[in-house]
Design a protein around this motif. Structure first.
Motif, PDB file in Angstrom:
ATOM      1  N   SER A 140       0.812  -1.219   0.000  1.00  0.00           N
ATOM      2  CA  SER A 140       0.000   0.000   0.000  1.00  0.00           C
ATOM      3  C   SER A 140       0.845   1.269   0.000  1.00  0.00           C
ATOM      4  O   SER A 140       0.505   2.222  -0.684  1.00  0.00           O
ATOM      5  CB  SER A 140      -1.018  -0.073   1.137  1.00  0.00           C
ATOM      6  OG  SER A 140      -0.789   0.826   2.126  1.00  0.00           O
ATOM      7  N   ILE A 141       1.985   1.290   0.705  1.00  0.00           N
ATOM      8  CA  ILE A 141       2.821   2.499   0.692  1.00  0.00           C
ATOM      9  C   ILE A 141       3.471   2.684  -0.692  1.00  0.00           C
ATOM     10  O   ILE A 141       3.603   3.802  -1.170  1.00  0.00           O
ATOM     11  CB  ILE A 141       3.870   2.519   1.838  1.00  0.00           C
ATOM     12  CG1 ILE A 141       4.362   3.953   2.056  1.00  0.00           C
ATOM     13  CG2 ILE A 141       5.010   1.565   1.578  1.00  0.00           C
ATOM     14  CD1 ILE A 141       5.169   4.143   3.325  1.00  0.00           C
ATOM     15  N   ILE A 142       3.826   1.577  -1.353  1.00  0.00           N
ATOM     16  CA  ILE A 142       4.382   1.676  -2.712  1.00  0.00           C
ATOM     17  C   ILE A 142       3.318   2.244  -3.650  1.00  0.00           C
ATOM     18  O   ILE A 142       3.582   3.152  -4.434  1.00  0.00           O
ATOM     19  CB  ILE A 142       4.891   0.299  -3.218  1.00  0.00           C
ATOM     20  CG1 ILE A 142       6.140  -0.118  -2.447  1.00  0.00           C
ATOM     21  CG2 ILE A 142       5.177   0.345  -4.722  1.00  0.00           C
ATOM     22  CD1 ILE A 142       6.595  -1.547  -2.714  1.00  0.00           C
ATOM     23  N   ARG A 143       2.103   1.734  -3.544  1.00  0.00           N
ATOM     24  CA  ARG A 143       1.006   2.160  -4.417  1.00  0.00           C
ATOM     25  C   ARG A 143       0.573   3.601  -4.127  1.00  0.00           C
ATOM     26  O   ARG A 143       0.252   4.357  -5.039  1.00  0.00           O
ATOM     27  CB  ARG A 143      -0.181   1.200  -4.230  1.00  0.00           C
ATOM     28  CG  ARG A 143      -1.356   1.447  -5.151  1.00  0.00           C
ATOM     29  CD  ARG A 143      -2.545   0.556  -4.824  1.00  0.00           C
ATOM     30  NE  ARG A 143      -2.979   0.754  -3.449  1.00  0.00           N
ATOM     31  CZ  ARG A 143      -2.970  -0.190  -2.502  1.00  0.00           C
ATOM     32  NH1 ARG A 143      -2.562  -1.418  -2.778  1.00  0.00           N
ATOM     33  NH2 ARG A 143      -3.377   0.080  -1.271  1.00  0.00           N
ATOM     34  N   ASP A 144       0.581   3.996  -2.868  1.00  0.00           N
ATOM     35  CA  ASP A 144      -0.001   5.282  -2.465  1.00  0.00           C
ATOM     36  C   ASP A 144       0.980   6.454  -2.411  1.00  0.00           C
ATOM     37  O   ASP A 144       0.563   7.579  -2.181  1.00  0.00           O
ATOM     38  CB  ASP A 144      -0.687   5.147  -1.099  1.00  0.00           C
ATOM     39  CG  ASP A 144      -1.841   4.148  -1.134  1.00  0.00           C
ATOM     40  OD1 ASP A 144      -2.327   3.827  -2.237  1.00  0.00           O
ATOM     41  OD2 ASP A 144      -2.247   3.673  -0.056  1.00  0.00           O
ATOM     42  N   THR A 145       2.275   6.198  -2.579  1.00  0.00           N
ATOM     43  CA  THR A 145       3.258   7.294  -2.553  1.00  0.00           C
ATOM     44  C   THR A 145       3.380   7.844  -3.973  1.00  0.00           C
ATOM     45  O   THR A 145       3.979   7.217  -4.839  1.00  0.00           O
ATOM     46  CB  THR A 145       4.619   6.812  -2.017  1.00  0.00           C
ATOM     47  OG1 THR A 145       4.419   6.248  -0.718  1.00  0.00           O
ATOM     48  CG2 THR A 145       5.604   7.972  -1.911  1.00  0.00           C
ATOM     49  N   ILE A 146       2.788   9.028  -4.183  1.00  0.00           N
ATOM     50  CA  ILE A 146       2.706   9.619  -5.519  1.00  0.00           C
ATOM     51  C   ILE A 146       3.579  10.873  -5.580  1.00  0.00           C
ATOM     52  O   ILE A 146       3.557  11.705  -4.676  1.00  0.00           O
ATOM     53  CB  ILE A 146       1.232   9.987  -5.858  1.00  0.00           C
ATOM     54  CG1 ILE A 146       0.326   8.747  -5.737  1.00  0.00           C
ATOM     55  CG2 ILE A 146       1.125  10.614  -7.248  1.00  0.00           C
ATOM     56  CD1 ILE A 146       0.675   7.603  -6.657  1.00  0.00           C
ATOM     57  N   ASP A 147       4.333  11.000  -6.680  1.00  0.00           N
ATOM     58  CA  ASP A 147       5.193  12.162  -6.957  1.00  0.00           C
ATOM     59  C   ASP A 147       6.239  12.420  -5.869  1.00  0.00           C
ATOM     60  O   ASP A 147       6.671  13.564  -5.671  1.00  0.00           O
ATOM     61  CB  ASP A 147       4.358  13.421  -7.220  1.00  0.00           C
ATOM     62  CG  ASP A 147       3.567  13.306  -8.514  1.00  0.00           C
ATOM     63  OD1 ASP A 147       3.988  12.510  -9.384  1.00  0.00           O
ATOM     64  OD2 ASP A 147       2.550  13.996  -8.653  1.00  0.00           O
TER      65      ASP A 147
END
Length: 151
Positions: free
Chosen positions: A16-23
């Motif tokens: 989830s942290i990989i998916r949710d960390t944007i830009d």
């Protein structure tokens, strides 16, 4: 100091942290809180987290937990600490003159080294690159001997 950083203990948390960390660059330190090299790196990460917060998120992965072994095996983490970088869910690689471009093995010598590496990864990622050149001089890049299994 590592208590200042988020610690991930489950594969689902890492996903989830990989998916949710944007830009932002996602910095995942794989290791064990009981190892002195991990504690040294955690200290540098904790002291740097505020300065890199505009362009990076830092989290620790506790390798003692069961289902995070999927990532440990995938990134072939045999030495700790090992630090893996992502940007918008893409694995970022760095050419630091070692045989392995997939992760940073060992601790950073000083806080500024860590900041410089994360900044280089961020700048490269913003230009669409998936591999960047390490900005540090060779004498500040940890040396280790790669051991290949089953060879």
């Amino acid at each position: 100091m590592s208590y200042l950083l988020t610690t991930l203990r489950k594969k689902k948390e890492i996903d989830s942290i990989i998916r949710d960390t944007i830009d932002k660059v996602l910095v995942l330190r794989f290791g064990r809180a009981t190892e002195s090299a991990c504690l040294q790196l955690d200290d540098i990460l904790a002291k740097s987290v505020r300065e890199v917060s505009r362009f990076a998120t830092v989290a620790l992965v506790d390798m003692e937990e069961g289902d995070v072994q999927v990532y440990v095996k995938y990134f072939d983490i045999t030495f700790v600490p090992s630090t893996v970088f992502f940007f918008n869910a893409h694995h970022m690689k760095m050419d630091s003159g070692t045989a392995d471009h997939t992760k940073w093995v060992g601790a950073f010598h000083i806080k500024q080294d860590f900041i410089d590496v994360v900044e280089a990864i961020y700048r490269g990622a913003m230009k669409g690159k998936l591999i960047v050149h390490c900005p540090l001089p060779p004498d500040r890049i940890p040396k280790y001997q790669l051991l290949y299994k089953d060879m």
